[in-house]
Design a protein around this motif. Structure first.
Motif, PDB file in Angstrom:
ATOM      1  N   VAL A 186       6.558   7.418  12.293  1.00  0.00           N
ATOM      2  CA  VAL A 186       6.108   8.719  11.783  1.00  0.00           C
ATOM      3  C   VAL A 186       7.295   9.551  11.305  1.00  0.00           C
ATOM      4  CG1 VAL A 186       5.013  10.896  12.425  1.00  0.00           C
ATOM      5  CG2 VAL A 186       4.022   8.734  13.190  1.00  0.00           C
ATOM      6  N   ALA A 187       8.381   9.557  12.082  1.00  0.00           N
ATOM      7  CA  ALA A 187       9.554  10.352  11.712  1.00  0.00           C
ATOM      8  C   ALA A 187      10.164   9.865  10.403  1.00  0.00           C
ATOM      9  CB  ALA A 187      10.591  10.308  12.829  1.00  0.00           C
ATOM     10  N   LEU A 188      10.271   8.556  10.250  1.00  0.00           N
ATOM     11  CA  LEU A 188      10.854   8.011   9.027  1.00  0.00           C
ATOM     12  C   LEU A 188       9.982   8.306   7.815  1.00  0.00           C
ATOM     13  CD1 LEU A 188      12.217   4.569  10.262  1.00  0.00           C
ATOM     14  CD2 LEU A 188      13.560   6.412   9.229  1.00  0.00           C
ATOM     15  N   ARG A 189       8.689   8.149   7.941  1.00  0.00           N
ATOM     16  CA  ARG A 189       7.814   8.419   6.799  1.00  0.00           C
ATOM     17  C   ARG A 189       7.857   9.888   6.404  1.00  0.00           C
ATOM     18  NH1 ARG A 189       2.144   6.334   8.204  1.00  0.00           N
ATOM     19  NH2 ARG A 189       2.874   6.471  10.355  1.00  0.00           N
TER      20      ARG A 189
ATOM     21  N   GLY B 282      -4.516  -9.257  14.112  1.00  0.00           N
ATOM     22  CA  GLY B 282      -4.843  -7.977  13.510  1.00  0.00           C
ATOM     23  C   GLY B 282      -3.754  -6.937  13.738  1.00  0.00           C
ATOM     24  N   ASP B 283      -3.167  -6.945  14.929  1.00  0.00           N
ATOM     25  CA  ASP B 283      -2.079  -6.013  15.213  1.00  0.00           C
ATOM     26  C   ASP B 283      -0.882  -6.276  14.312  1.00  0.00           C
ATOM     27  OD1 ASP B 283      -3.323  -4.523  17.234  1.00  0.00           O
ATOM     28  OD2 ASP B 283      -2.776  -5.971  18.773  1.00  0.00           O
ATOM     29  N   CYS B 284      -0.588  -7.542  14.061  1.00  0.00           N
ATOM     30  CA  CYS B 284       0.538  -7.886  13.182  1.00  0.00           C
ATOM     31  C   CYS B 284       0.293  -7.375  11.763  1.00  0.00           C
ATOM     32  CB  CYS B 284       0.739  -9.402  13.151  1.00  0.00           C
ATOM     33  SG  CYS B 284       1.267 -10.112  14.726  1.00  0.00           S
ATOM     34  N   LEU B 285      -0.944  -7.428  11.311  1.00  0.00           N
ATOM     35  CA  LEU B 285      -1.257  -6.933   9.971  1.00  0.00           C
ATOM     36  C   LEU B 285      -1.036  -5.427   9.894  1.00  0.00           C
ATOM     37  CD1 LEU B 285      -4.508  -8.952   9.157  1.00  0.00           C
ATOM     38  CD2 LEU B 285      -2.112  -9.601   8.844  1.00  0.00           C
ATOM     39  N   GLY B 286      -1.439  -4.706  10.936  1.00  0.00           N
ATOM     40  CA  GLY B 286      -1.188  -3.270  10.959  1.00  0.00           C
ATOM     41  C   GLY B 286       0.291  -2.958  10.993  1.00  0.00           C
ATOM     42  N   ALA B 287       1.029  -3.732  11.772  1.00  0.00           N
ATOM     43  CA  ALA B 287       2.470  -3.500  11.885  1.00  0.00           C
ATOM     44  C   ALA B 287       3.180  -3.741  10.567  1.00  0.00           C
ATOM     45  CB  ALA B 287       3.049  -4.397  12.975  1.00  0.00           C
ATOM     46  N   VAL B 288       2.807  -4.804   9.856  1.00  0.00           N
ATOM     47  CA  VAL B 288       3.501  -5.092   8.606  1.00  0.00           C
ATOM     48  C   VAL B 288       3.178  -4.043   7.551  1.00  0.00           C
ATOM     49  CG1 VAL B 288       1.817  -6.563   7.367  1.00  0.00           C
ATOM     50  CG2 VAL B 288       4.272  -7.042   7.210  1.00  0.00           C
ATOM     51  N   GLN B 289       1.999  -3.442   7.615  1.00  0.00           N
ATOM     52  CA  GLN B 289       1.699  -2.351   6.687  1.00  0.00           C
ATOM     53  C   GLN B 289       2.658  -1.184   6.908  1.00  0.00           C
ATOM     54  OE1 GLN B 289       0.318   0.959   7.301  1.00  0.00           O
ATOM     55  NE2 GLN B 289       0.524   1.303   5.095  1.00  0.00           N
ATOM     56  N   GLN B 290       2.862  -0.820   8.156  1.00  0.00           N
ATOM     57  CA  GLN B 290       3.766   0.279   8.468  1.00  0.00           C
ATOM     58  C   GLN B 290       5.196  -0.042   8.046  1.00  0.00           C
ATOM     59  OE1 GLN B 290       2.770   3.396  10.928  1.00  0.00           O
ATOM     60  NE2 GLN B 290       1.485   2.903   9.188  1.00  0.00           N
ATOM     61  N   LEU B 291       5.656  -1.223   8.364  1.00  0.00           N
ATOM     62  CA  LEU B 291       7.039  -1.589   8.093  1.00  0.00           C
ATOM     63  C   LEU B 291       7.327  -1.668   6.600  1.00  0.00           C
ATOM     64  CD1 LEU B 291       7.490  -4.327  10.841  1.00  0.00           C
ATOM     65  CD2 LEU B 291       8.435  -2.012  10.852  1.00  0.00           C
ATOM     66  N   THR B 292       6.426  -2.270   5.831  1.00  0.00           N
ATOM     67  CA  THR B 292       6.666  -2.385   4.395  1.00  0.00           C
ATOM     68  C   THR B 292       6.505  -1.035   3.694  1.00  0.00           C
ATOM     69  OG1 THR B 292       4.370  -3.141   4.109  1.00  0.00           O
ATOM     70  CG2 THR B 292       6.089  -4.825   4.209  1.00  0.00           C
ATOM     71  N   GLU B 293       5.634  -0.184   4.200  1.00  0.00           N
ATOM     72  CA  GLU B 293       5.504   1.159   3.621  1.00  0.00           C
ATOM     73  C   GLU B 293       6.802   1.942   3.796  1.00  0.00           C
ATOM     74  OE1 GLU B 293       3.082   4.798   5.224  1.00  0.00           O
ATOM     75  OE2 GLU B 293       1.784   3.677   3.858  1.00  0.00           O
ATOM     76  N   ILE B 294       7.383   1.868   4.986  1.00  0.00           N
ATOM     77  CA  ILE B 294       8.649   2.559   5.243  1.00  0.00           C
ATOM     78  C   ILE B 294       9.749   1.997   4.345  1.00  0.00           C
ATOM     79  CG2 ILE B 294      10.473   2.895   6.953  1.00  0.00           C
ATOM     80  CD1 ILE B 294       8.215   2.944   9.082  1.00  0.00           C
ATOM     81  N   ALA B 295       9.818   0.670   4.243  1.00  0.00           N
ATOM     82  CA  ALA B 295      10.854   0.047   3.434  1.00  0.00           C
ATOM     83  C   ALA B 295      10.716   0.431   1.959  1.00  0.00           C
ATOM     84  CB  ALA B 295      10.789  -1.470   3.584  1.00  0.00           C
ATOM     85  N   ALA B 296       9.478   0.466   1.459  1.00  0.00           N
ATOM     86  CA  ALA B 296       9.247   0.828   0.056  1.00  0.00           C
ATOM     87  C   ALA B 296       9.640   2.281  -0.211  1.00  0.00           C
ATOM     88  CB  ALA B 296       7.782   0.604  -0.292  1.00  0.00           C
ATOM     89  N   LEU B 297       9.281   3.185   0.704  1.00  0.00           N
ATOM     90  CA  LEU B 297       9.670   4.589   0.554  1.00  0.00           C
ATOM     91  C   LEU B 297      11.181   4.757   0.649  1.00  0.00           C
ATOM     92  CD1 LEU B 297       6.900   6.364   2.681  1.00  0.00           C
ATOM     93  CD2 LEU B 297       7.114   6.358   0.187  1.00  0.00           C
ATOM     94  N   LEU B 298      11.805   3.970   1.501  1.00  0.00           N
ATOM     95  CA  LEU B 298      13.254   4.038   1.643  1.00  0.00           C
ATOM     96  C   LEU B 298      13.949   3.646   0.340  1.00  0.00           C
ATOM     97  CD1 LEU B 298      15.841   4.347   3.295  1.00  0.00           C
ATOM     98  CD2 LEU B 298      15.540   1.996   4.089  1.00  0.00           C
TER      99      LEU B 298
END
Length: 256
Positions: A123-126, A234-250
């Motif tokens: 949340v902080a990074l986004r 399913g948890d892994c799919l949610g996690a990868v959404q968060q991680l790739t979203e942060i990386a793309a915004l970065l």
């Protein structure tokens, strides 16, 4: 075209709090068959967050406050679905447990230290990255929200198709794993949307940087869960959404 629109609406029902009465579910429905529409569902899911961002900025609120409200709107829209996955994966993998124990921890609804830290950092990074983008260009920041939402959901679909289920009988397993072709189409669609919107927002180089960082994170995470869990859940799919979203915004923020 109508079939793809229906697939988008059905995906939106599962990925957000969008009311299901507007979507048509055939008998024997499997979400995996609609995974190619995940990037478009991501675009629709980002609309409230983008509107809140622009409204808060137009009202004279600081970029930090505008970004905070926007991320809050995105969390409300998705029902914290992806954040829940990130927290569960962090708890399961953070303690270096064996596969069976890690999966059991991921199924536990309680949040541990690793999960809490992962959610806090996410949340902080986004918020921080989005605030920086607002400072650079508020319209570009709104486009960045759409771009990141699309590319991260394309990553979800690809990861789902690229690895077998690590949790037989779990949600992702019951929803029908997408074929490799469906996963690839979703990934390419998300990447294409990100490149176009990212380039419109901040230029082609930041867009390429965001795409490259997102791709590296996606491949890294795939390797981690393959070694630790032997597949995805399913948890892994949610996690990868968060991680790739942060990386793309970065990537966009670095260029902006």
């Amino acid at each position: 075209m109508r079939e793809f629109a229906d697939a988008t609406l059905r995906s939106l029902v599962f990925l957000t709090r969008f009311p299901g009465r507007y979507a048509s579910f055939p008998a024997g429905y499997a979400l995996g068959a609609d995974a190619q529409a995940f990037p478009l569902a991501g675009l629709l899911a980002a609309i409230p967050a983008a509107l809140v961002l622009l409204a808060a900025d137009a009202a004279g609120l600081s970029p930090l406050v505008a970004a905070t409200l926007s991320v809050a709107a995105l969390v409300l829209t998705t029902g914290a679905l992806h954040e829940d996955g990130l927290g569960d994966v962090a708890d399961g993998l953070g303690g270096h447990h064996e596969r069976e124990r890690a999966i059991a921890i991921m199924k536990d609804s309680r949040v541990g230290t690793y999960g809490a830290l992962a959610l806090l950092l996410s949340v902080a990074l986004r918020i921080g990255l989005l605030a920086q983008l607002v400072e650079a260009d508020r319209g570009g920041a709104a486009l960045a929200l759409f771009a990141a939402a699309a590319v991260s959901r394309g990553a979800m679909a690809w990861l789902w198709s690229a690895l077998p289920s690590a949790d037989i009988g779990g949600l992702a397993d019951r929803m029908g794993r997408p074929t490799a072709a469906i996963g690839l189409r979703a990934l390419l669609l998300g990447d294409g949307i990100f490149l176009v919107l990212g380039a419109l927002a901040f230029g082609i180089l930041p867009a390429l940087a965001g795409l490259a960082l997102g791709g590296l994170v996606l491949l890294w995470f795939r390797g981690v869960i393959w070694r630790r869990l032997g597949g995805q859940s399913g948890d892994c799919l949610g996690a990868v959404q968060q991680l790739t979203e942060i990386a793309a915004l970065l990537g966009l923020a670095l260029g902006a």
